[in-house]
Design an enzyme around this catalytic site. Structure first.
Site, short mmCIF file in Angstrom:
data_model
loop_
_atom_site.label_atom_id
_atom_site.label_comp_id
_atom_site.label_asym_id
_atom_site.label_seq_id
_atom_site.Cartn_x
_atom_site.Cartn_y
_atom_site.Cartn_z
N TYR A 237 3.54 -2.34 -2.30
CA TYR A 237 4.02 -1.21 -2.77
C TYR A 237 4.69 -1.27 -4.11
O TYR A 237 5.10 -0.31 -4.69
CB TYR A 237 4.80 -0.26 -1.54
N LYS B 170 6.19 -6.02 4.59
CA LYS B 170 5.09 -6.38 5.11
C LYS B 170 4.43 -7.52 4.14
O LYS B 170 4.66 -7.50 3.03
CB LYS B 170 4.06 -5.27 5.18
N HIS C 65 0.66 -7.27 7.09
CA HIS C 65 0.23 -5.96 6.81
C HIS C 65 -1.12 -5.65 7.38
O HIS C 65 -1.45 -4.54 7.78
CB HIS C 65 0.14 -5.83 5.35
N1 NAP Z 1 0.82 -0.24 7.25
C1 NAP Z 1 -0.18 0.30 6.51
O1 NAP Z 1 -1.30 -0.28 6.36
C2 NAP Z 1 0.18 1.71 6.09
C3 NAP Z 1 -0.71 2.59 5.63
C4 NAP Z 1 -0.46 3.70 5.24
C5 NAP Z 1 0.88 4.28 5.41
N2 NAP Z 1 1.92 3.55 5.83
C6 NAP Z 1 3.18 4.14 5.66
O2 NAP Z 1 3.30 5.02 6.52
C7 NAP Z 1 3.90 6.11 5.22
C8 NAP Z 1 3.24 7.42 5.71
O3 NAP Z 1 1.84 7.40 5.36
P1 NAP Z 1 0.90 8.04 4.07
O4 NAP Z 1 1.69 7.69 2.92
O5 NAP Z 1 -0.33 7.54 4.13
O6 NAP Z 1 0.88 9.54 4.47
P2 NAP Z 1 1.43 10.85 5.16
O7 NAP Z 1 2.93 10.59 5.36
O8 NAP Z 1 0.46 11.02 6.37
O9 NAP Z 1 1.20 11.93 4.05
C9 NAP Z 1 1.86 11.67 3.01
C10 NAP Z 1 1.48 12.96 1.80
O10 NAP Z 1 2.03 13.95 2.31
C11 NAP Z 1 2.59 14.76 1.38
N3 NAP Z 1 3.65 15.54 2.10
C12 NAP Z 1 4.83 15.12 2.70
N4 NAP Z 1 5.59 15.98 3.49
C13 NAP Z 1 4.95 17.30 3.00
C14 NAP Z 1 5.35 18.60 3.61
N5 NAP Z 1 6.31 18.92 4.29
N6 NAP Z 1 4.44 19.45 3.09
C15 NAP Z 1 3.38 18.90 2.09
N7 NAP Z 1 2.95 18.00 2.05
C16 NAP Z 1 3.77 16.99 2.37
C17 NAP Z 1 3.26 13.92 0.35
O11 NAP Z 1 3.41 14.49 -0.84
P3 NAP Z 1 4.63 14.14 -1.76
O12 NAP Z 1 4.98 12.90 -1.58
O13 NAP Z 1 4.23 14.88 -3.09
O14 NAP Z 1 5.54 15.34 -0.98
C18 NAP Z 1 2.25 12.64 0.50
O15 NAP Z 1 1.00 13.00 -0.38
C19 NAP Z 1 3.51 5.38 3.98
O16 NAP Z 1 4.25 5.89 3.10
C20 NAP Z 1 3.96 3.89 4.29
O17 NAP Z 1 5.04 3.61 4.23
C21 NAP Z 1 1.35 2.14 6.08
#
Ligand code: NAP
Length: 287
Positions: free
Chosen positions: A51, A76, A108
């Site tokens: 990241y 990770k 990861h």
């Molecule tokens: N281990 C892995 O391989 C892996 C993979 C993916 C993710 N992750 C972790 O999990 C976290 C979350 O997953 P993710 O980032 O894929 O996606 P997510 O949490 O499912 O969705 C994030 C998206 O939703 C939007 N959002 C957040 N709150 C909102 C709300 N209340 N209303 C409308 N839109 C909203 C955000 O936009 P804004 O930021 O513009 O608000 C962002 O575009 C990651 O950041 C990371 O730390 C880990």
């Protein structure tokens, strides 16, 4: 019933069940997001070397003045850093950039960058990476170690040689991709599951079925999806760079909502049967 605020990990460690996701958040945006989250009561921040925001997260943590022992940092080792030498360097770099010990270090991804998914080299190199994590765990630099995106086959292999068992598996998990078998396997082996992409990288928030479910509850789609994850026994990692959205998903706000009604829970549980949908990458092809 109040939802548990923490998930117990080995060594008496308690992982806050709600952590701030920081994928694709860099620079001042990362400092701001983490600062707002800490002010809103988050005590768990999820990062990763890939990241490229560990330094900013370290900065925000120190600036908060919150005693380090009250915080929980996950990072990770990336697919580009698998194997003995690269994983050792990766952990050293993460520790240096964050400027503090790491509470939870994850492998990861079960695969290795630029190695064919079917190659046995993936298994050999992730085993080397695990040995590195075990060593740094014994030295106290990584308080707990675990994996991410591991399927049951990857976990079975790891459990066959691990001297320190994985404490956590962080995987994509939400009502349209529920990971029932994997969650049952993890529960049977004492591995905590942390759900990522609870919002389907935001696409699930506008899903008409999710909207219909939450209208009756008087809560937001984000809150409903996070409560679903918590009620299924997972940690959750809401990600946003907007202060009001970070606050909407804050641990105390979620705790104040209590559990989803049985009807709402059942309706969300039914979504995968209607249409299974994966929003992130798929590790099933990694040998
Ligand atoms: N281990 C892995 O391989 C892996 C993979 C993916 C993710 N992750 C972790 O999990 C976290 C979350 O997953 P993710 O980032 O894929 O996606 P997510 O949490 O499912 O969705 C994030 C998206 O939703 C939007 N959002 C957040 N709150 C909102 C709300 N209340 N209303 C409308 N839109 C909203 C955000 O936009 P804004 O930021 O513009 O608000 C962002 O575009 C990651 O950041 C990371 O730390 C880990």
């Amino acid at each position: 019933m109040p939802l548990p605020a923490t998930i117990p990990l080995p060594g008496g460690l308690a992982m806050p069940a709600v952590g701030l996701g920081t994928f694709r958040v860099r620079g001042q945006e990362a400092v701001d997001a983490v600062s707002w989250a800490l002010a809103a009561g988050y005590r768990h921040i999820d990062t990763a070397s890939i990241y490229k925001n560990e330094e900013e997260i370290g900065t925000a943590i120190r600036a908060s003045g919150i005693p380090r022992e009250q915080l929980f940092i996950t990072s990770k080792v990336s697919p580009y850093q698998q194997g003995t030498e690269a994983a050792t360097a990766a952990c050293e770099a993460s520790l240096r950039l964050l400027g503090t010990h790491i509470d939870l270090m994850l492998v990861h991804w079960p695969g290795v960058a630029k190695v064919d998914a079917a190659s046995p080299d993936n298994a050999a190199m992730r085993r080397q990476t695990w040995r590195v994590l075990e060593q740094l765990h014994r030295r106290g630099q990584l308080r707990v170690i675990g994996v991410s995106n591991y399927e049951i086959k990857h976990l079975e292999e790891l459990l066959g040689y691990a001297e320190v068992k994985p404490a956590v598996n962080q995987v994509e998990c939400h009502p349209r991709y529920q990971q029932r078998d994997l969650r049952a396997f993890c529960q049977a082996h004492g591995i905590a599951v942390v759900a990522y992409s609870s919002f389907g990288s935001s696409q699930l928030l506008s899903d008409p079925a999710v909207q219909a479910v939450v209208a009756a509850e008087g809560i937001t789609p984000a809150q409903a999806l996070l409560l679903w994850g918590l009620q299924r026994g997972c940690g959750v990692l809401p990600k946003s760079v907007r202060r009001e959205r970070i606050e909407e998903a804050a641990p105390a706000r979620l705790a104040g909502l209590g559990e989803l009604s049985p009807e709402a829970l059942a309706a969300l549980d039914a979504l995968e049967e209607q249409q299974q949908q994966k929003y992130c990458w798929d590790p099933s092809g990694i040998a």
